[in-house]
Design an enzyme around this catalytic site. Structure first.
Site, short mmCIF file in Angstrom:
data_model
loop_
_atom_site.label_atom_id
_atom_site.label_comp_id
_atom_site.label_asym_id
_atom_site.label_seq_id
_atom_site.Cartn_x
_atom_site.Cartn_y
_atom_site.Cartn_z
N GLY A 1 10.22 40.93 -9.95
CA GLY A 1 9.51 39.93 -9.15
C GLY A 1 10.01 38.54 -9.50
N ILE B 1 5.75 45.15 -12.66
CA ILE B 1 6.95 44.75 -11.91
C ILE B 1 8.23 45.15 -12.64
CG2 ILE B 1 5.76 42.90 -10.69
CD1 ILE B 1 6.89 40.89 -12.65
N ASN C 1 3.54 46.30 -27.63
CA ASN C 1 4.51 47.38 -27.70
C ASN C 1 5.88 46.76 -28.00
OD1 ASN C 1 6.60 49.20 -26.89
ND2 ASN C 1 5.13 50.36 -25.66
N LYS D 1 -0.97 36.81 -26.72
CA LYS D 1 -0.62 35.57 -26.03
C LYS D 1 0.12 35.95 -24.74
CE LYS D 1 -0.53 32.28 -29.88
NZ LYS D 1 0.34 31.44 -30.74
N GLY D 2 1.42 36.08 -24.79
CA GLY D 2 2.18 36.47 -23.59
C GLY D 2 3.66 36.39 -23.89
N VAL D 3 4.43 37.29 -23.29
CA VAL D 3 5.85 37.41 -23.65
C VAL D 3 6.76 37.34 -22.43
CG1 VAL D 3 5.83 39.94 -23.58
CG2 VAL D 3 7.44 38.78 -25.09
N GLY D 4 6.18 37.29 -21.22
CA GLY D 4 6.98 37.48 -20.01
C GLY D 4 8.11 36.51 -19.82
N GLU D 5 7.88 35.23 -20.04
CA GLU D 5 8.85 34.24 -19.59
C GLU D 5 9.50 33.41 -20.70
OE1 GLU D 5 7.14 32.80 -15.40
OE2 GLU D 5 5.64 33.33 -16.87
MO1 MOS Z 1 6.37 34.18 -12.94
S1 MOS Z 1 7.77 32.89 -12.24
O1 MOS Z 1 5.09 33.24 -13.41
O2 MOS Z 1 6.05 35.18 -11.63
#
Ligand code: MOS
Length: 701
Positions: free
Chosen positions: A241, A468, A590, A659-663
């Site tokens: 995404g 995604i 994970n 917290k968060g790891v995506g970006e």
């Molecule tokens: Mo992300 S750019 O926050 O879908």
């Protein structure tokens, strides 16, 4: 160690497990939006505007109605009316109002949908449809000094105005004052945007590819003026995404129009070219950064002015200044965000929105400060650690940037670095290293989840999450198992259905934290009722209220990225030899999946540094490289061994410590590479991508 960490040390969270849908994906059993079998299915092909601004004069629909398989054409004369109230996180979005009035606001905007019995027949008729336009002059040429430039929306907070920037700059031993530029960039998800829509009696149903089925269903209901209960959107498997599937996409809006007009299921799948022209890019940016520092390396002033392009159709904020507001202590901090409206598709969030171009500017400028002071760039950062939010004054929840910097430096071998540029050769190549530090704001957003204790002792968890490609399902199973105090084999995870209730999207690096909190609350409620003899029993939890009561704090994930590059002075070619990222992302749910997220993000950052550039032709206003032949992304051969690891961390206010790891993997990488290119060549690269011609032209000799 805080209580929950001790309690769950032996649980499923923290264990590396491969994603549970992996076998279904590699055997082709997993169904993406375009794979869903459907009786009586028709296919829609989108006709895009050939001009950048104007009005459709005529669409010769009768010319294609007799073509093989053609069922009909949707255009502005027969399309269902849409509500201008529909929008995104940023407010109403006029870009969603397709086929309403024949007005063309940007090149590639949909002007018709041709519906036919097969995709090939639809495409043939769409290609053949004669469209004429009354063309008007367009302006797609971005610059910070554009006369239409205006202050950006304050949706992410007010401009920073701490201290007296001019006075502090005047007092500084060194001052860096430079412009940094980043181009339009595209998400480029592997799965093409596709949706299938149909009417099920009074209910509108859709299978779509998106990052948040509940948010998309709500937007769709608003757009078509339907009660929200009458709209159901699912997105079982999504092939990437990166922001481009965060909103109600043209594929879905147009499929609903086709299904409504022709009374049968309609599937719309974009071509790659259409994905480039009809799904939102990251806006181009021009950023001026001024930093003043004392001779000891203490920062006196940071001034960050960022301009980015928008469309007059929708508000959007590329929040480039977020890192500047939180990363370093300084006596004075000033930020300004400027939006420049142009005749383009409304830009939207792409891969670490705002922070990714913003940190390229800030962290390049920091490296320039270190250069002028003759100071180790690592040391410069360590000397400017703030005790509280430098602009907000708020306490940090946990701030582990120093741990990332020190551990990354140790593993990378930074201590031996000779900080002088253009002093190392590998044969004919110039070699260098660089680093960048980053922060990425985190925090759960309101979501709901329900859990059913089944008669057989298993648990069915339903949450409107979207996977995604991150492995969200697998991560959430671990969270649910620990929250219910059972093994993962007793959890059945159901996601990606708007009927599961309100849920945040896979966006803003906040999916896992948001959904996990709702699951944890539902599990706590259910555990109180496990003595009930009646089964199945279902409980639901919604985090809206508990999140509203959280104390305000600076909540961020952190990273330090280290890069090693070579540059060929004869050809200008830059190769990245090594990338290492140390991350503080809260509790790692994970390690296998989290590492994959971080490495993937760093590869995107490498791609941004060296390859990616949406090129617009000024005369036509169109993007001229709207496919993967012209829009370069890093290929396997461009990607070296990428190391990513995590320092111990947790979020104190989150029930699972997440917290968060995506970006965050993406955010700091381009600056680390640009700083390494300077170290190799002695030349600053302040414009991305670092193309061969830029390396050659800037040769200092
Ligand atoms: Mo992300 S750019 O926050 O879908």
């Amino acid at each position: 160690m805080n209580a929950f960490v001790a309690e769950l040390v032996s649980g499923a969270v923290g264990v590396a497990r491969p994603r549970i849908e992996g076998p279904a994906k590699v055997t082709g059993a997993a169904r993406y939006a375009a794979d869903e079998p459907m009786p009586d299915l028709a296919f829609g092909a989108i006709v895009m505007s050939a001009v950048s601004r104007g009005r459709v004069r005529d669409l010769d629909v009768p010319a294609v109605l007799g073509m093989p398989g053609v069922i009909g054409v949707v255009d502005h004369r027969n399309a269902p009316r849409l509500s201008p109230l529909a929008g995104t996180f940023f407010g109403p979005d006029g870009g969603l109002l397709m086929l309403q009035d024949g007005v063309v606001p940007y090149a590639g905007c949909p002007v018709a949908l041709v519906v036919a019995r097969t995709p090939e027949q639809a495409k043939a008729a769409a290609d053949a449809l004669p469209v004429t336009y009354d063309e008007q002059p367009h302006d797609t040429h971005f610059s910070a000094g554009h006369p239409a430039a205006r202050p950006a929306s304050t949706v992410f907070g007010e401009d920073a105005n701490v201290g007296d920037v001019e006075a502090e700059l005047a007092r500084s031993a060194v001052v860096v004052d430079e412009w940094y530029r980043t181009p339009e960039e595209h998400c480029g998800a592997m799965e093409l945007h596709s949706a299938t829509a149909w009417w099920d009696g009074e209910r509108l149903q859709a299978v779509d590819c998106n990052q948040g089925p509940f948010i998309v269903a709500t937007g769709l209901a608003t757009l078509f003026s339907l009660e929200p209960e009458r709209v159901r959107v699912r997105a079982e498997h999504v092939g990437g995404g990166f922001g481009s599937k965060g909103l109600c996409g043209p594929q879905l809006v147009l499929a609903v129009m086709g299904a409504t007009l022709f009374g049968r299921p309609v599937r719309v799948t974009m071509s790659r070219h259409q994905v480039f022209l009809m799904t939102p890019p990251r806006p181009a940016t021009e950023q001026r950064v001024r930093i003043g520092a004392g001779a000891d390396g203490s920062l006196r002033a940071i001034d960050h002015e960022a301009a980015f392009e928008v469309s007059p159709l929708a508000s959007y904020v590329e929040n480039c200044v977020e890192p500047t507001k939180t990363l370093y202590a300084a006596a004075a901090i000033r930020t300004r965000l400027t939006a420049v409206p142009l005749d383009i598709l409304p830009p939207f969030s792409v891969r670490g929105p705002g922070l990714t171009p913003g940190s390229f500017a800030l962290e390049s400028a920091m490296d320039e400060v270190a250069e002028r002071l003759g100071l180790d760039p690592l040391e410069l950062r360590l000397r400017n650690e703030p005790a509280a939010g430098p602009v907000s004054g708020l306490p940090f929840s946990r701030r582990d940037l120093v741990a990332c910097l020190r551990e990354g430096a140790r593993r990378f071998g930074w201590a031996d670095r000779d900080h002088r540029p253009r002093t190392r050769r590998e044969g004919r190549l110039l070699a260098g290293t660089g680093l960048a530090a980053t922060a990425f704001s985190t925090g759960a957003l309101p979501s709901s989840a329900s859990i059913t204790a089944e008669a057989d002792g298993s648990f069915t968890v339903a949450v409107g999450a979207s996977d995604i490609g991150t492995g969200a399902r697998t991560a959430l199973i671990a969270v649910a198992a620990d929250a219910l105090r059972v093994g993962t084999d007793r959890i059945r995870m159901r996601i990606a259905d708007s009927d599961f209730g309100p849920a945040w999207a896979a966006g803003g690096s906040r999916g896992t934290a948001s959904w996990s909190w709702a699951i944890t609350d539902a599990a706590a409620k259910l555990r109180e009722r496990l003595g009930d003899p009646e089964r199945p029993v279902t409980v639901t939890a919604d985090t809206t209220r508990v999140l509203g009561g959280l104390p305000p704090r600076e909540r961020h994930a952190y990273s330090a990225i280290f890069a090693q590059v070579t540059a060929d002075p004869a050809t200008g070619e830059v190769r990245v030899r090594r990338l290492l990222g140390m991350f503080a992302v809260g509790r790692v749910v994970n390690p296998l999946l989290a590492r994959s997220q971080a490495v993937g993000g760093m590869i995107m950052g490498l791609s941004m540094a060296l390859h990616e550039e949406g090129v617009r032709d000024r005369a036509s206003g169109r993007q001229v490289n709207a496919d993967f032949a012209g829009y370069h992304i890093a290929a396997h051969a461009d990607v070296p061994d990428v190391e990513a690891d995590f320092v111990p961390d947790y979020e104190p206010d989150d029930p699972s410590g997440i917290k968060g790891v995506g970006e965050i993997g993406t955010v700091g990488t381009a600056a680390a590479i640009a700083n390494a290119v300077w170290h190799a060549t002695g030349v600053r690269q302040r414009t991305l991508p670092i193309r061969v011609d830029r390396v050659l032209e800037d040769d200092p000799r």
